[in-house]
Design a protein around this motif. Structure first.
Motif, mmCIF file in Angstrom:
data_model
loop_
_atom_site.group_PDB
_atom_site.id
_atom_site.type_symbol
_atom_site.label_atom_id
_atom_site.label_comp_id
_atom_site.label_asym_id
_atom_site.label_seq_id
_atom_site.Cartn_x
_atom_site.Cartn_y
_atom_site.Cartn_z
ATOM 1 N N UNK A 133 -5.056 33.767 9.789
ATOM 2 C CA UNK A 133 -3.700 34.238 10.111
ATOM 3 C C UNK A 133 -3.213 33.587 11.413
ATOM 4 N N UNK A 134 -4.141 33.472 12.386
ATOM 5 C CA UNK A 134 -3.759 32.885 13.684
ATOM 6 C C UNK A 134 -3.644 31.362 13.625
ATOM 7 N N UNK A 135 -4.204 30.743 12.582
ATOM 8 C CA UNK A 135 -4.116 29.285 12.463
ATOM 9 C C UNK A 135 -5.335 28.561 13.029
ATOM 10 N N UNK A 136 -6.378 29.303 13.349
ATOM 11 C CA UNK A 136 -7.601 28.684 13.888
ATOM 12 C C UNK A 136 -8.393 28.046 12.743
ATOM 13 N N UNK A 137 -8.384 28.686 11.599
ATOM 14 C CA UNK A 137 -8.980 28.112 10.381
ATOM 15 C C UNK A 137 -7.860 27.921 9.361
ATOM 16 N N UNK A 138 -8.040 26.926 8.508
ATOM 17 C CA UNK A 138 -7.051 26.697 7.437
ATOM 18 C C UNK A 138 -7.647 27.162 6.110
ATOM 19 N N UNK A 139 -6.882 27.894 5.313
ATOM 20 C CA UNK A 139 -7.430 28.310 4.021
ATOM 21 C C UNK A 139 -7.680 27.091 3.129
ATOM 22 N N UNK A 177 1.416 27.983 6.370
ATOM 23 C CA UNK A 177 0.017 27.608 6.096
ATOM 24 C C UNK A 177 -0.430 26.389 6.896
ATOM 25 N N UNK A 178 0.467 25.420 7.048
ATOM 26 C CA UNK A 178 0.055 24.184 7.727
ATOM 27 C C UNK A 178 0.421 24.171 9.209
ATOM 28 N N UNK A 179 0.937 25.288 9.711
ATOM 29 C CA UNK A 179 1.308 25.342 11.130
ATOM 30 C C UNK A 179 0.065 25.466 12.004
ATOM 31 N N UNK A 180 0.147 24.850 13.203
ATOM 32 C CA UNK A 180 -0.958 24.947 14.172
ATOM 33 C C UNK A 180 -0.942 26.326 14.852
ATOM 34 N N UNK A 197 -4.495 28.849 -1.332
ATOM 35 C CA UNK A 197 -3.557 29.938 -1.062
ATOM 36 C C UNK A 197 -2.575 29.592 0.045
ATOM 37 N N UNK A 198 -1.573 30.430 0.217
ATOM 38 C CA UNK A 198 -0.508 30.179 1.195
ATOM 39 C C UNK A 198 -0.288 31.404 2.076
ATOM 40 N N UNK A 199 0.252 31.146 3.275
ATOM 41 C CA UNK A 199 0.588 32.228 4.221
ATOM 42 C C UNK A 199 2.064 32.097 4.584
ATOM 43 N N UNK A 200 2.768 33.212 4.522
ATOM 44 C CA UNK A 200 4.198 33.219 4.841
ATOM 45 C C UNK A 200 4.463 34.177 6.000
ATOM 46 N N UNK A 201 5.365 33.759 6.889
ATOM 47 C CA UNK A 201 5.782 34.617 8.001
ATOM 48 C C UNK A 201 7.302 34.648 7.966
ATOM 49 N N UNK A 219 2.823 37.527 4.827
ATOM 50 C CA UNK A 219 2.343 37.631 3.451
ATOM 51 C C UNK A 219 1.234 36.613 3.194
ATOM 52 N N UNK A 220 0.108 37.089 2.685
ATOM 53 C CA UNK A 220 -0.973 36.189 2.278
ATOM 54 C C UNK A 220 -0.994 36.161 0.767
ATOM 55 N N UNK A 221 -0.958 34.949 0.205
ATOM 56 C CA UNK A 221 -0.943 34.821 -1.252
ATOM 57 C C UNK A 221 -2.181 34.087 -1.703
#
Ligand SMILES: Nc1ncnc2c1ncn2[C@@H]1O[C@H](COP(=O)(O)OP(=O)(O)OP(=O)(O)O)[C@@H](O)[C@H]1O
Length: 248
Positions: free
Chosen positions: A53-59, A72-75, A62-66, A3-5
């Motif tokens: 989504x892959x974590x190469x760039x950080x937004x 969001x802060x995961x490498x 907003x937040x990302x949920x898996x 989920x991308x918020x």
């Protein structure tokens, strides 16, 4: 599953104090075992979204949920460990590493030579010619793309993100590539998020997202989205087709 918020990505504008918005307030959810295609004009922000989504760039917002967990802060490594794979638009080369090593590494366990060769065959490469080759600049762009797709298949993760897998692939191999994705989808071994400009790939998807000018301008089934895109493409040119033909 994913989920991308309200995800935004902004960068400083050259020689200005303002920021440039690459992605603006993008929100969507991706269910388990779905095949979702992202399309849209060049420079619209699709690759940036995949990298976020892959974590190469950080937004920047907003937040990302898996699976409900805030990642969001995961490498990249943490995301990969939890089941998110990413195939680059321009794959990375690894000097001193063979194609077999790379597939074995991706599988996360020791696999047999024939097991590794099977992945190469599925992406249309003659396994015996490639399995012992070094993943260096001697491989062409199209060969690299196919090897990378084979490694994502070997990983077998819950979410596989492919950035323009068709780029640099010859026409004959492209037909096979479509079957590779169709089979991945049929086996329901996870969700596939694929960035593509190709009608045949879009046609395989359960759902299409259109990203233009950093915004999610349309989302729907291929029957809802594709006819509008195609008819607009016939009658119009430039960026406006994405906006005109696809507005809700
Ligand atoms: N870190 C960055 N700094 C500055 N500009 C960036 C950065 N990342 C991306 N951009 C710009 O953001 C825009 C979107 O880039 P992106 O690669 O996401 O587009 P795309 O939709 O994948 O395009 P294409 O279809 O051509 O691959 C481009 O204009 C790009 O130059």
């Amino acid at each position: 599953m994913l989920e991308l918020k309200d995800v935004s990505f902004r960068v400083p504008e050259d020689s200005k104090e303002e920021e440039k918005g690459i992605l603006e307030h993008v929100s969507f959810t991706l269910e388990d075992n779905k095949f979702v295609a992202i399309t849209g004009p060049n420079g619209g922000g699709k690759s940036t979204l995949a990298k976020i989504i892959a974590g190469i760039e950080k937004p920047t917002e907003g937040r990302i949920f898996f699976d409900g967990e805030d990642i969001t802060d995961w490498s990249i490594t943490e995301r990969a460990r939890h089941g998110i794979s990413y195939a680059f638009q321009q794959p990375v080369r690894f000097k001193g590493v063979t194609v077999f090593d790379l597939i074995n590494l991706a599988a996360g366990k020791d696999i047999s030579l024939s097991g590794a060769c099977q992945y190469l065959s599925e992406v249309g490469l003659c396994a015996k010619d490639y399995i012992n080759r070094e993943v260096n600049s001697s491989l062409s762009g199209g060969e690299m793309k196919r090897i990378e797709i084979a490694t994502v298949m070997a990983r077998g993760t819950r979410l596989s993100v492919f950035d323009e897998p068709e780029a640099g692939i010859d026409l004959w191999s492209f037909q096979n590539l479509i079957h590779v994705f169709e089979n991945m989808h049929k086996q329901q071994s996870g969700s596939i998020l694929i960035i593509s400009h190709q009608e045949r790939i879009l046609n395989t998807a359960d759902e299409i997202l259109v990203i233009a000018d950093g915004k999610l301008v349309r989302r729907g089934s291929k029957d809802e989205v594709l006819p509008a895109l195609l008819s607009a493409a016939e009658t119009d040119t430039g960026c406006s087709i994405w906006q005109k033909g696809v507005q809700n």
